[in-house]
Design an enzyme around this catalytic site. Structure first.
Site, PDB file in Angstrom:
ATOM      1  N   HIS A 192      -7.917   4.460   8.938  1.00  0.00           N
ATOM      2  CA  HIS A 192      -7.435   5.096  10.088  1.00  0.00           C
ATOM      3  C   HIS A 192      -7.335   6.648   9.977  1.00  0.00           C
ATOM      4  O   HIS A 192      -6.639   7.444  10.741  1.00  0.00           O
ATOM      5  CB  HIS A 192      -5.843   4.405  10.366  1.00  0.00           C
ATOM      6  CG  HIS A 192      -5.042   4.575   9.193  1.00  0.00           C
ATOM      7  ND1 HIS A 192      -5.582   4.279   8.018  1.00  0.00           N
ATOM      8  CD2 HIS A 192      -3.952   5.227   8.957  1.00  0.00           C
ATOM      9  CE1 HIS A 192      -4.454   4.484   7.099  1.00  0.00           C
ATOM     10  NE2 HIS A 192      -3.434   4.948   7.676  1.00  0.00           N
ATOM     11  N   ASP A 193      -7.854   7.020   8.648  1.00  0.00           N
ATOM     12  CA  ASP A 193      -7.808   8.516   8.337  1.00  0.00           C
ATOM     13  C   ASP A 193      -9.177   9.275   8.252  1.00  0.00           C
ATOM     14  O   ASP A 193      -9.306  10.218   7.749  1.00  0.00           O
ATOM     15  CB  ASP A 193      -7.151   8.658   7.157  1.00  0.00           C
ATOM     16  CG  ASP A 193      -5.797   8.301   7.206  1.00  0.00           C
ATOM     17  OD1 ASP A 193      -4.972   8.570   8.359  1.00  0.00           O
ATOM     18  OD2 ASP A 193      -5.095   7.928   5.967  1.00  0.00           O
ATOM     19  N   GLU A 228      -2.792   5.178  -1.948  1.00  0.00           N
ATOM     20  CA  GLU A 228      -3.742   6.018  -1.159  1.00  0.00           C
ATOM     21  C   GLU A 228      -3.534   7.612  -1.725  1.00  0.00           C
ATOM     22  O   GLU A 228      -3.080   8.354  -1.913  1.00  0.00           O
ATOM     23  CB  GLU A 228      -3.158   6.430   0.289  1.00  0.00           C
ATOM     24  CG  GLU A 228      -4.285   7.094   1.017  1.00  0.00           C
ATOM     25  CD  GLU A 228      -3.547   8.346   1.758  1.00  0.00           C
ATOM     26  OE1 GLU A 228      -4.145   9.144   2.596  1.00  0.00           O
ATOM     27  OE2 GLU A 228      -2.257   8.527   1.435  1.00  0.00           O
ATOM     28  N   ASP A 252       1.694   5.192   0.283  1.00  0.00           N
ATOM     29  CA  ASP A 252       0.993   6.235   1.250  1.00  0.00           C
ATOM     30  C   ASP A 252       1.139   7.606   0.181  1.00  0.00           C
ATOM     31  O   ASP A 252       2.189   7.657  -0.461  1.00  0.00           O
ATOM     32  CB  ASP A 252       2.155   6.364   2.255  1.00  0.00           C
ATOM     33  CG  ASP A 252       1.402   7.545   3.390  1.00  0.00           C
ATOM     34  OD1 ASP A 252       0.030   7.302   3.892  1.00  0.00           O
ATOM     35  OD2 ASP A 252       2.047   8.575   3.555  1.00  0.00           O
ATOM     36  N   ARG A 292       0.690  -1.227  -0.029  1.00  0.00           N
ATOM     37  CA  ARG A 292      -0.131   0.065  -0.041  1.00  0.00           C
ATOM     38  C   ARG A 292       0.968   1.272  -0.034  1.00  0.00           C
ATOM     39  O   ARG A 292       1.739   1.177   0.974  1.00  0.00           O
ATOM     40  CB  ARG A 292      -0.773  -0.055   1.172  1.00  0.00           C
ATOM     41  CG  ARG A 292      -1.926   1.197   1.522  1.00  0.00           C
ATOM     42  CD  ARG A 292      -1.190   2.308   2.178  1.00  0.00           C
ATOM     43  NE  ARG A 292      -2.448   3.175   2.593  1.00  0.00           N
ATOM     44  CZ  ARG A 292      -1.982   4.537   3.167  1.00  0.00           C
ATOM     45  NH1 ARG A 292      -0.774   4.555   3.457  1.00  0.00           N
ATOM     46  NH2 ARG A 292      -2.908   5.158   3.359  1.00  0.00           N
TER      47      ARG A 292
END
Ligand code: NOJ
Ligand code: NOJ
Ligand code: CA
Length: 714
Positions: A359-360, A289, A261, A259
């Site tokens: 988590h965001d 992301e 960032d 993943r």
């Protein structure tokens, strides 16, 4: 392609010859060529996650399996009452929860864990600590509070033994905060233990020093800092190599996915060179992301998903399902609009990684509204894309924005309704290919009720949901399910029931009670080649790609890229490994033909790269433009559009690194190649102005990065 691999392929005679030989030879070749470290058959494909369910873990908050590695003093909150400090969770804790069955019995088949590398260890009263892992100090070492490299490797191996893939979070955008009062570590960077640089004392400009972004445009987001995070200049040769070496070393530890960032904050074409590096070393599914807020959408997001070689977290889906089943601001018609938009905008919508929270953002579950979480999970797990469940959602963990959405796991109760929903639907993604590969069709809709159908080959899944407190009469429902009776795959967990389908595909009128979900499925026997997925979606000649679907037959037919046969490495009814044949860079449709000569539908536009990719910054000075015009580059290689201005690369930037009338853009090009190109101006209507003079020439570097600077040829 690296030399070792080229030699290996040549040794096996696989660069030039196609499918030949007995099953014994085939088995031998495929094991020699296997990229992955796991034993064959224990985990699924590393390049096809469409039948997986990913479980996202904030490593520090899941389970403390080794109190011996917990930090001391101010870094640590032993009862986790300070959610900005380390709370003790670690890789040993994840290993323990794999071994005790909590994860395997839930049915999840992949874990996405926090960034694993060494982070800064300072504490700032306001912003806290690096417990989340996004503030790296040394990308080649581990975060000691999560464990050492031996424990990391054990996590990968225990996960694999239990049929679970490991996805690591990678953060090539930045190191850590460089704060005004120097309360943190000034963005310091180490290379496997050796000091490299820090933000305020950065003689070689390994970081951008252009101030913080105000998010006003794409260029500003890329070349200025995100918050106060020390922002890498990936175009600096050392940083380019450092980040690529780092990801190769983690791939060598056996990870199965990545993943990435903050992909909206890095040059898109540099990221394409990163993807080429990954696919050239060990191809694993990679998703980025690119954060989108509620209702937000933009063309660059889709362009990135279609061009970069990586998928994206499906923020369009995630934000919309929250509007429909958490906020109740939108209804199913709005949801359907997003399903249609994403299906048409993404080349491969099934490769995007869907979710209901992470988590965001605020956790999906609101206290007292747990039933909404159940409905949303049922939709998530039966929709197109690779579903991700955020740790604790199955325990109805609540919490607002960061760090409230990262509370410790409250319990490991295996009897919650949410846990059982995942337990019932995750295996269905593996057994019924309609969930992995099928399109989504609308079968019945109003603002509260939605019946949608997924279909692939001879497989069908029909899902119906009523989100409201009212009952609805459902009449005129049609389905592709064959005539017969069907049980609810949720066994009535969400009030669902069985149904019967008539010979004409109709279902007699019935009433759908409030807050109900029914899942009906038919697993068929697909006998003609149905191509569901190709992964990766780009690669060089000689790279192995995995072609998934059904009905390929048990003996090897052929795989074509355009009209060229691809060497076949292994073949089964549902999965073929083939090599990208010797082709010029370009886009090719991939098809499968079985031994009866029946050809599948095409997987459109696999991108064959010309060679290893390097990032070159093209700079053109004194290019004055009319309002609405931008500068692009076009040239003689595939990566530069082969002189087709519709495929020219840009629009160039002109505000941060260089300023108008000077323009720049970082572009992936084939390594060690003499290229010819020109700059062009293109206006909003697509009118092209070529520069005059002869073609420009440049020999690209063999690895690392390059820069070409020239004046506009008026
Ligand atoms: C997005 C991550 O998901 C978030 O948690 C992190 O703080 C930022 N990127 C910066 O790395
Ligand atoms: C395409 C040609 O191939 C290239 O050489 C030329 O510079 C441009 N067209 C502009 O004429
Ligand atoms: Ca610990």
């Amino acid at each position: 392609m690296d030399l070792e691999r080229r030699t290996l392929l040549k040794g096996l005679g696989l660069t030039t010859v196609g499918w030949a030989g007995s099953n014994a030879v085939q088995a031998q070749e495929s094991s020699d060529l296997a990229y992955s470290t796991q034993e064959a058959g224990t985990v699924g494909s590393t390049v096809n996650y469409t039948d997986d369910v990913i479980y996202q873990i904030v490593t520090d908050r899941f389970q403390d399996g080794d109190s011996g590695n917990n930090p001391d003093g101010d870094l640590y909150s032993s009862d986790c009452s300070n959610l900005r400090k380390y709370c003790g969770g670690d890789w040993q804790g994840i290993i323990d929860k794999i071994r005790d069955g909590y994860l395997t019995e839930m049915g999840i088949t992949a874990l996405w864990i926090s960034p694993p590398f060494e982070n800064v260890t300072s504490v700032d009263a306001d912003i806290g600590t690096s417990y989340h892992g996004y503030w790296a100090r040394d990308f080649k070492d581990t975060n000691e509070f999560f464990g050492d490299m031996n424990v990391f490797e054990e996590l990968v191996s225990v996960a694999h033994d239990n049929g679970i893939k490991v996805v690591m979070d990678f953060v090539p955008n930045h190191t850590s905060p460089s704060t005004a009062d120097n309360s943190m570590e000034d963005g310091v960077l180490y290379d496997d233990g050796d000091y490299v640089t820090s933000y305020s004392d950065d003689p070689d400009d390994y970081f951008h020093h252009n101030g913080g972004t105000d998010y006003s445009n794409y260029e500003d987001q890329i070349y200025r800092n995100l918050y106060n995070l020390a922002d890498f200049d990936q175009q600096e040769a050392y940083i380019d190599q450092y980040l690529k070496d780092a990801i190769r070393s983690w791939l060598d530890k056996g990870i199965d996915g990545i993943r990435v960032d903050a992909v909206a904050h890095m040059a898109p074409k540099w990221q394409k060179t990163l993807m080429d590096t990954i696919y050239d070393h060990k191809p694993v599914f990679t998703f980025g992301e690119w954060f989108l807020g509620t209702g937000e959408s933009n063309q660059r997001y889709y362009d990135f998903s279609n061009d970069s070689g990586m998928s994206l977290l499906d923020f369009r889906f995630g934000q919309e399902i929250r509007e429909v089943l958490r906020e109740f601001n939108d209804d199913w018609e709005d949801f359907w609009d997003v399903i249609e938009e994403t299906a048409s905008q993404h080349d491969q919508v099934i490769d995007q990684v869907s979710f209901i929270d992470n988590h965001d953002m605020e956790r999906f579950t609101v206290a007292g509204e747990e039933a909404n979480t159940d409905l949303a999970l049922a939709v998530l797990l039966t929709s197109r894309g690779t579903p991700t469940v955020y740790y604790g959602t199955e325990q109805y963990l609540t919490g607002g924005n960061d760090p409230e959405n990262r509370k410790p796991m409250p319990s490991f109760d295996q009897s919650t309704t949410a846990y059982q929903i995942i337990q019932k639907l995750a295996p269905l993604r593996q057994s019924n290919a309609a969930l992995a590969y099928g399109d989504t069709q609308q079968r019945w809709i109003n603002s509260d009720v939605f019946f949608y159908e997924r279909e692939f080959g001879d497989n069908v899944v029909l899902v119906g949901i009523n989100r409201s407190q009212e009952s609805y009469d459902i009449s005129g429902l049609l389905t592709a399910l064959p005539e017969g009776s069907y049980d609810d795959q949720l066994d009535g967990l969400l009030g669902g029931f069985g149904t019967s389908v008539n010979g004409d595909g109709s279902i007699d009128s019935f009433s759908l009670d409030p807050r109900t979900v029914c899942v009906w499925e038919y697993t068929g026997n697909t006998t003609e080649p149905a191509l569901g997925h190709v992964g990766p979606t780009m690669g060089q000649t000689g790279h192995t790609v995995t072609v998934s679907g059904e009905g390929f037959g048990s003996s090897a037919g052929s795989v074509q890229f355009g009209s060229t046969d691809a060497p076949v490495v292994s073949w089964s009814d549902s999965k073929i490994e083939a090599e990208v044949p010797a082709l010029a860079g370009g886009f090719y449709d991939v098809t499968v033909t079985d031994t009866d000569g029946v050809q599948s539908d095409a997987f459109a536009d696999f991108e064959v790269l010309t060679d290893d990719q390097v990032s070159v910054r093209f700079v053109v000075n004194n290019a004055e433009t009319d309002p609405g015009e931008s500068v692009y580059v076009v040239g003689n290689v595939h990566e530069l559009g082969e002189w087709n201005t519709d495929r020219s690369v840009g629009p160039f930037f002109n505000q941060v690194v260089y300023e108008y009338p000077n323009w720049y853009f970082d572009v992936n090009v084939p390594a060690e190649t003499s290229i010819e190109f020109k700059f062009v101006k293109i206006d909003g209507d697509g009118n092209v102005t070529w520069e005059s003079g002869s073609n420009r020439t440049y020999t690209t570097p063999s690895d690392s990065t390059g820069e070409y600077v020239g004046d506009w040829q008026a």
